[in-house]
Write an enzyme that holds these catalytic residues in place. Structure first.
Site, short mmCIF file in Angstrom:
data_model
loop_
_atom_site.label_atom_id
_atom_site.label_comp_id
_atom_site.label_asym_id
_atom_site.label_seq_id
_atom_site.Cartn_x
_atom_site.Cartn_y
_atom_site.Cartn_z
N LYS A 1 24.89 88.36 19.66
CA LYS A 1 24.73 86.96 19.25
C LYS A 1 23.98 86.82 17.92
O LYS A 1 24.21 85.87 17.17
CB LYS A 1 24.03 86.16 20.36
CG LYS A 1 24.91 85.95 21.60
CD LYS A 1 26.26 85.32 21.26
CE LYS A 1 26.94 84.70 22.46
NZ LYS A 1 28.29 84.18 22.12
N TYR B 1 23.88 91.61 24.58
CA TYR B 1 24.26 90.21 24.30
C TYR B 1 23.44 89.65 23.12
O TYR B 1 23.97 88.99 22.23
CB TYR B 1 24.02 89.40 25.57
CG TYR B 1 24.44 87.96 25.54
CD1 TYR B 1 25.77 87.59 25.73
CD2 TYR B 1 23.50 86.94 25.38
CE1 TYR B 1 26.15 86.26 25.75
CE2 TYR B 1 23.86 85.61 25.40
CZ TYR B 1 25.20 85.27 25.59
OH TYR B 1 25.57 83.94 25.61
P1 NAP Z 1 32.03 80.90 30.77
O1 NAP Z 1 31.94 79.68 31.62
O2 NAP Z 1 31.78 82.22 31.40
O3 NAP Z 1 33.46 80.89 30.04
C1 NAP Z 1 33.83 81.93 29.18
C2 NAP Z 1 35.34 81.99 29.09
O4 NAP Z 1 35.69 83.05 28.18
C3 NAP Z 1 36.02 82.31 30.43
O5 NAP Z 1 37.10 81.44 30.66
C4 NAP Z 1 36.46 83.75 30.24
O6 NAP Z 1 37.63 84.09 30.95
C5 NAP Z 1 36.76 83.78 28.75
N1 NAP Z 1 36.82 85.14 28.24
C6 NAP Z 1 35.99 86.18 28.53
N2 NAP Z 1 36.39 87.28 27.90
C7 NAP Z 1 37.50 86.97 27.18
C8 NAP Z 1 38.38 87.71 26.34
N3 NAP Z 1 38.20 89.01 26.10
N4 NAP Z 1 39.44 87.06 25.79
C9 NAP Z 1 39.66 85.75 26.05
N5 NAP Z 1 38.85 84.99 26.82
C10 NAP Z 1 37.77 85.60 27.40
O7 NAP Z 1 31.00 80.84 29.53
P2 NAP Z 1 30.27 79.59 28.81
O8 NAP Z 1 28.96 79.41 29.47
O9 NAP Z 1 31.20 78.46 28.69
O10 NAP Z 1 29.98 80.23 27.38
C11 NAP Z 1 30.82 80.01 26.24
C12 NAP Z 1 30.19 80.66 25.03
O11 NAP Z 1 28.88 80.11 24.81
C13 NAP Z 1 30.01 82.17 25.16
O12 NAP Z 1 30.20 82.78 23.89
C14 NAP Z 1 28.55 82.30 25.57
O13 NAP Z 1 28.02 83.56 25.24
C15 NAP Z 1 27.92 81.16 24.77
N6 NAP Z 1 26.65 80.68 25.32
C16 NAP Z 1 26.57 80.16 26.59
C17 NAP Z 1 25.35 79.71 27.05
C18 NAP Z 1 25.17 79.11 28.43
O14 NAP Z 1 24.03 78.82 28.80
N7 NAP Z 1 26.22 78.88 29.20
C19 NAP Z 1 24.20 79.80 26.25
C20 NAP Z 1 24.33 80.34 24.97
C21 NAP Z 1 25.55 80.78 24.50
P3 NAP Z 1 37.53 84.73 32.45
O15 NAP Z 1 37.06 83.63 33.31
O16 NAP Z 1 38.94 85.11 32.77
O17 NAP Z 1 36.57 85.86 32.37
#
Ligand code: NAP
Length: 255
Positions: A159, A155
């Protein structure tokens, strides 16, 4: 007048979490929105909950962004159903955490496939339209984990890769009226961090509390925090900013 009146925004992984937060904010500011996610029914349900302005539309599209044919079909549908494309947010993401010695080849490939190949495929499909119309905004989701994080070799590499990708997009697409930037969130309360709590066998509230206490601003982040920065970076107010990564993390990595 909203900053996004008449604009069409495509946001991947927007059925929930940060993506849905960004979709909501851009809709509030006037955008028509395509919610792209793995599951079309979840994407459509989320699109149906967006606070659309008069005349704006939303559509939910099921697509795996690591599949080139699915990406091309998704972008074609956006243009056909919403009448164009002006903003792309590469937000979809997954984690497959493990210490390096236990990390499998699959764990590596899956994470690279969604974060890096997915952003590449979506951007390549969208830029054709952006360059033709001499207008486009690209926002990529990086993470504080880009700076290194135990258990996240895959990851973290993806990133930091997103940041290099963003800088290169800034150089290549700037002459065509296209801006590309990234946001690197710190701890944001979503299902992704809830899943991390579960993996560590911790209560979700306790996990959030510990992360809040360790943060300089003494709280965790929420999707709205990322959405506010996204709405600025994808707007015309940020047209002299490109290739940058903005850390939205409550100062988590300041020292
Ligand atoms: P999340 O709640 O897990 O939501 C991610 C979404 O992406 C889910 O709806 C998932 O669908 C979808 N997804 C996964 N694989 C996919 C694919 N191949 N094609 C299309 N859609 C796909 O994540 P989040 O926390 O909102 O994170 C959003 C972004 O911010 C990500 O890039 C993450 O790495 C980044 N981020 C998050 C955090 C944090 O603390 N939350 C921190 C830093 C960066 P399914 O549910 O069907 O799997």
């Amino acid at each position: 007048m909203g900053r996004y009146d008449g604009r069409v925004a495509v946001i991947t992984g927007a059925a929930r979490g940060i993506g849905f937060g960004i979709a909501t904010r851009l809709a509030e500011e006037g955008a028509s929105v395509a919610v792209v996610d793995l599951d079309e029914s979840a994407a459509s349900e989320a699109a149906g909950r967006l606070p659309l302005a008069d005349g704006a539309k939303a559509v939910g599209i099921g697509a795996d962004i690591s599949d080139g044919a699915a990406v091309d079909a998704a972008i074609a549908r956006v243009v056909e159903e919403l009448g164009g494309i002006h903003v792309l947010v590469n937000n979809a993401g997954i984690t497959r955490d493990n210490l390096l010695f236990k990390m499998t080849e699959d764990d590596w490939d899956l994470v690279m496939g969604v974060h890096l190949k997915g952003a590449f495929l979506m951007t390549k499909a969208a830029q054709k339209h952006f360059v033709e119309q001499k207008y486009g905004k690209i926002l990529n989701l990086s993470s504080v984990s880009a700076l290194g994080n135990r258990g996240q070799a895959n990851y973290s590499a993806a990133k930091m890769g997103v940041q290099g990708f963003t800088r290169t997009l800034g150089i290549e697409l700037g002459p065509f009226g296209v801006n590309a930037n990234a946001i690197a969130p710190g701890f944001i309360a979503t299902e992704m961090t809830d899943a991390t709590a579960a993996r560590l066998k911790m209560d979700v509230e306790e996990f959030r509390k510990l992360n809040a206490e360790a943060n300089p601003v003494r709280r965790v982040g929420f999707p709205e925090d990322i959405a506010a920065a996204a709405a600025f970076l994808c707007s015309d107010e940020a047209s002299y900013i490109t290739g940058q990564t903005l850390y939205v993390d409550g100062g988590a990595k300041l020292g």
